[in-house]
Design a protein around this motif. Structure first.
Motif, mmCIF file in Angstrom:
data_model
loop_
_atom_site.group_PDB
_atom_site.id
_atom_site.type_symbol
_atom_site.label_atom_id
_atom_site.label_comp_id
_atom_site.label_asym_id
_atom_site.label_seq_id
_atom_site.Cartn_x
_atom_site.Cartn_y
_atom_site.Cartn_z
ATOM 1 N N MET A 1 0.846 -1.193 0.000
ATOM 2 C CA MET A 1 0.000 0.000 0.000
ATOM 3 C C MET A 1 0.882 1.243 0.000
ATOM 4 S SD MET A 1 -3.058 1.080 2.613
ATOM 5 C CE MET A 1 -1.957 1.279 4.010
ATOM 6 N N VAL A 2 0.576 2.198 -0.852
ATOM 7 C CA VAL A 2 1.356 3.419 -0.933
ATOM 8 C C VAL A 2 0.985 4.340 0.238
ATOM 9 C CG1 VAL A 2 1.867 5.462 -2.306
ATOM 10 C CG2 VAL A 2 1.549 3.254 -3.430
ATOM 11 N N THR A 3 1.986 4.852 0.920
ATOM 12 C CA THR A 3 1.758 5.707 2.081
ATOM 13 C C THR A 3 1.231 7.075 1.662
ATOM 14 O OG1 THR A 3 2.828 6.729 4.005
ATOM 15 C CG2 THR A 3 4.145 6.521 2.011
ATOM 16 N N ASP A 4 0.554 7.759 2.597
ATOM 17 C CA ASP A 4 0.091 9.112 2.302
ATOM 18 C C ASP A 4 1.212 10.137 2.471
ATOM 19 O OD1 ASP A 4 0.216 8.892 5.113
ATOM 20 O OD2 ASP A 4 -1.245 10.501 5.356
ATOM 21 N N LEU A 5 2.365 9.722 3.052
ATOM 22 C CA LEU A 5 3.517 10.601 3.166
ATOM 23 C C LEU A 5 4.768 9.837 2.734
ATOM 24 C CD1 LEU A 5 4.896 13.231 3.905
ATOM 25 C CD2 LEU A 5 5.029 12.450 6.280
ATOM 26 N N PRO A 6 5.076 9.838 1.449
ATOM 27 C CA PRO A 6 6.310 9.191 0.993
ATOM 28 C C PRO A 6 7.518 9.808 1.694
ATOM 29 C CG PRO A 6 4.897 9.713 -0.866
ATOM 30 C CD PRO A 6 4.302 10.399 0.334
ATOM 31 N N LEU A 113 10.810 4.329 14.523
ATOM 32 C CA LEU A 113 9.703 5.098 15.082
ATOM 33 C C LEU A 113 8.792 5.660 13.997
ATOM 34 C CD1 LEU A 113 11.589 7.119 17.862
ATOM 35 C CD2 LEU A 113 9.918 5.298 18.242
ATOM 36 N N THR A 114 9.355 5.950 12.834
ATOM 37 C CA THR A 114 8.585 6.575 11.759
ATOM 38 C C THR A 114 8.309 5.624 10.596
ATOM 39 O OG1 THR A 114 10.598 7.405 10.697
ATOM 40 C CG2 THR A 114 9.529 8.843 12.316
ATOM 41 N N ARG A 115 8.780 4.391 10.711
ATOM 42 C CA ARG A 115 8.596 3.376 9.669
ATOM 43 C C ARG A 115 9.059 3.915 8.308
ATOM 44 N NH1 ARG A 115 2.767 0.787 10.112
ATOM 45 N NH2 ARG A 115 3.837 -0.886 8.995
ATOM 46 N N THR A 116 10.242 4.515 8.347
ATOM 47 C CA THR A 116 10.833 5.118 7.150
ATOM 48 C C THR A 116 11.873 4.194 6.544
ATOM 49 O OG1 THR A 116 10.481 7.367 7.997
ATOM 50 C CG2 THR A 116 12.186 7.086 6.308
ATOM 51 N N PRO A 117 11.775 3.877 5.263
ATOM 52 C CA PRO A 117 12.786 3.038 4.613
ATOM 53 C C PRO A 117 14.127 3.759 4.523
ATOM 54 C CG PRO A 117 11.215 3.854 3.006
ATOM 55 C CD PRO A 117 10.686 4.247 4.345
ATOM 56 N N VAL A 118 15.201 2.990 4.582
ATOM 57 C CA VAL A 118 16.549 3.538 4.643
ATOM 58 C C VAL A 118 17.315 3.235 3.366
ATOM 59 C CG1 VAL A 118 18.777 3.403 5.846
ATOM 60 C CG2 VAL A 118 16.632 3.330 7.160
ATOM 61 N N ILE A 119 17.984 4.263 2.854
ATOM 62 C CA ILE A 119 18.970 4.081 1.793
ATOM 63 C C ILE A 119 20.334 4.305 2.427
ATOM 64 C CG2 ILE A 119 19.901 4.984 -0.364
ATOM 65 C CD1 ILE A 119 17.082 5.665 -1.213
ATOM 66 N N ILE A 227 10.881 3.735 -3.459
ATOM 67 C CA ILE A 227 11.192 3.312 -2.097
ATOM 68 C C ILE A 227 10.439 4.181 -1.094
ATOM 69 C CG2 ILE A 227 13.038 3.293 -0.366
ATOM 70 C CD1 ILE A 227 14.947 2.408 -2.630
ATOM 71 N N ALA A 228 10.458 5.495 -1.318
ATOM 72 C CA ALA A 228 9.775 6.415 -0.403
ATOM 73 C C ALA A 228 8.277 6.140 -0.344
ATOM 74 C CB ALA A 228 10.029 7.859 -0.840
ATOM 75 N N ALA A 229 7.701 5.756 -1.472
ATOM 76 C CA ALA A 229 6.258 5.512 -1.535
ATOM 77 C C ALA A 229 5.843 4.276 -0.749
ATOM 78 C CB ALA A 229 5.823 5.361 -2.989
ATOM 79 N N GLU A 230 6.810 3.397 -0.443
ATOM 80 C CA GLU A 230 6.500 2.169 0.290
ATOM 81 C C GLU A 230 6.730 2.303 1.791
ATOM 82 O OE1 GLU A 230 5.057 -0.525 -0.910
ATOM 83 O OE2 GLU A 230 4.901 0.534 -2.828
ATOM 84 N N ALA A 231 6.914 3.523 2.285
ATOM 85 C CA ALA A 231 7.075 3.726 3.727
ATOM 86 C C ALA A 231 5.846 3.233 4.473
ATOM 87 C CB ALA A 231 7.303 5.205 4.011
#
Length: 454
Positions: A1-6, A113-119, A227-231
């Motif tokens: 599901m695409v997040t509302d805040l990439p 904490l923010t479920r943010t993907p990492v590069i 990648i950002a869209a999959e946060a």
């Protein structure tokens, strides 16, 4: 599901891998693609957010789980991303480097904490196949940290890039960029790190523009956006400054020092003051010969007054205005560099003389988180308030503290700074986000002066 805040985090294997310019370049390159980028930095850094602001044309913001509190990190990210459609977070040090031996306040902690993907940025200058082991270690070390991509930095040639990609193919983490060694990807440093953009605006802007051009060419920007869209879901809670402070009951005007000598500020501190109904005005002690009129309080943050001591000392007109304001009883808050400005002297140059102390540059770095207790009742209210903050300086004052200190540093059992009836000055940068009572205290003190019609 695409997040509302990439959103995506650019982290490193360790300090010095080039995160700041790569992050700023990524922000600018995505902005050039029409994305409304919102910038963030993990940790208490004042300098890197200036490069982010140049790149995104938005204020740089910090996410610090120790100072602000873990429960506020996602709401702060939501607040700072307002009006944007993509957030880029620059990490701090190495991905898992946190407070002490733990990963508290680390990039990995913020990512969880923010479920943010990492590069992950990997410095490939002296490596080839070994990068596979490095990536594998970071990928598997903590399963809740989503390592979603790799950018190789300081790649030497097409052949070198091919070897790196072949090695990385052994690990299930995609390579989204291979950035060559570029002389243009460099900015000057000084005793506390990169020279702030407030001092080196043109060269910093040139470096950010160069980084944007390079990132657009050598990084797969659509892959980064994917990648950002999959946060993961961030939650809907938003940090609201107006709900954190008590509204003032009369017009209050507070001046904030800015410019090359005093560039260390958190955006949210000003937002708290304004949300309470006060008017915040700015002045530059290097350029302005007088204070703004009608003031009821003064806030001088940190920066590099030691670099500009001659100029500050020579601005007699402004100095007279500040001393006159202090004589009215108006509250003055001075953090780190601001405190040095209030001392009798700084490296033998006369300063404002509002504090019974002399300051000088040293070779010793004082750096780290601090837990402190308000030691003397004054500008910020009654003694006993506990705060979290940090120190970041290569100067010292003599004496280290007055008989009425600003703080007691809890973890070091020492007194810190100076407190009078209307001046609070110390090396500690406390978080008003985590302790909004500090903003309330300053506003209450300023409101009392406004009531007196001073």
């Amino acid at each position: 599901m695409v997040t509302d805040l990439p959103r995506v985090m650019v982290a490193g294997t360790h300090s010095g891998v080039g995160k700041t310019l790569l992050s700023a370049g990524l922000m600018a390159a995505l902005g050039n693609r029409g994305r409304r980028v919102r910038p963030f930095k993990v940790g208490p850094d004042f300098i890197d957010p200036g490069y982010h602001a140049l790149a995104s044309r938005r204020p740089g913001r910090n996410l610090d789980a120790f100072m602000h509190g873990a429960d506020l990190i996602a709401p702060l990210l939501r607040h700072g991303s307002a009006g944007g459609d993509l957030a880029v977070v620059e990490g701090v040090m190495g991905l898992f480097d946190g407070r002490g031996a733990s990963d508290e306040a680390s990039s990995a902690h913020i990512a969880r904490l923010t479920r943010t993907p990492v590069i992950l940025v990997v410095d490939a200058a002296s490596a080839s196949r070994s990068v596979a082991a490095q990536i594998h270690g970071f990928h598997t070390f903590h399963p809740e940290v989503g390592l979603a991509g790799v950018i190789f930095n300081r790649v030497g040639s097409d052949r070198h890039e091919a070897l790196l990609r072949e090695a990385a193919a052994q690990v299930a983490v995609p390579v989204v960029g291979a950035v060559r060694r570029h002389d243009r990807l460099r900015v000057d440093s000084r005793h506390l790190g990169l020279i702030p953009t407030a001092e080196a605006h043109h060269s910093a802007a040139d470096a950010v523009d160069a980084a944007a051009e390079i990132m657009a060419r050598e990084v797969d920007l659509p892959a980064v956006e994917a990648i950002a869209a999959e946060a993961g879901e961030l939650g809907t809670a938003r940090w609201e400054p107006g709900s954190r402070v008590t509204p003032v009951n009369r017009p209050v005007r507070i001046a904030v020092a800015t410019g090359a000598a005093f560039s260390f500020h958190y955006t949210e501190h000003t937002e708290l003051l304004e949300a309470a109904g006060s008017e915040v005005v700015r002045f530059d002690p290097l350029a302005d010969e007088s204070l703004p009129s009608g003031l009821h309080g003064l806030y001088i943050g940190g920066g590099f007054p030691e670099v500009y001591a001659d100029h500050l000392s020579a601005n007699d007109s402004l100095g007279s205005d500040i001393r006159a304001l202090a004589a009215t009883g108006a509250p003055i808050v001075a953090e780190c560099g601001g405190m040095l400005y209030l001392c009798e002297s700084l490296d033998e140059r006369p300063m404002l003389g509002l504090l019974p102390a002399r300051a000088h540059f040293t070779s010793r770095m004082s750096l780290g988180y601090r837990t402190a207790t308000l030691a003397t009742s004054g500008v910020f209210g009654a003694r006993g308030l506990r705060v979290r903050g940090h120190e970041f300086h290569r100067t010292a004052t003599h004496p280290q503290a007055s008989d009425s200190p600003a703080w007691t540093i809890d973890d070091a059992d020492r007194r810190e700074g100076y407190s009078t009836a209307n001046i609070h000055a110390s090396y500690v940068h406390p978080s008003w986000i985590g302790t909004p009572e500090l903003a309330d205290g300053l506003l209450h003190s300023a409101s009392r002066i406004a009531k007196l019609g001073v």
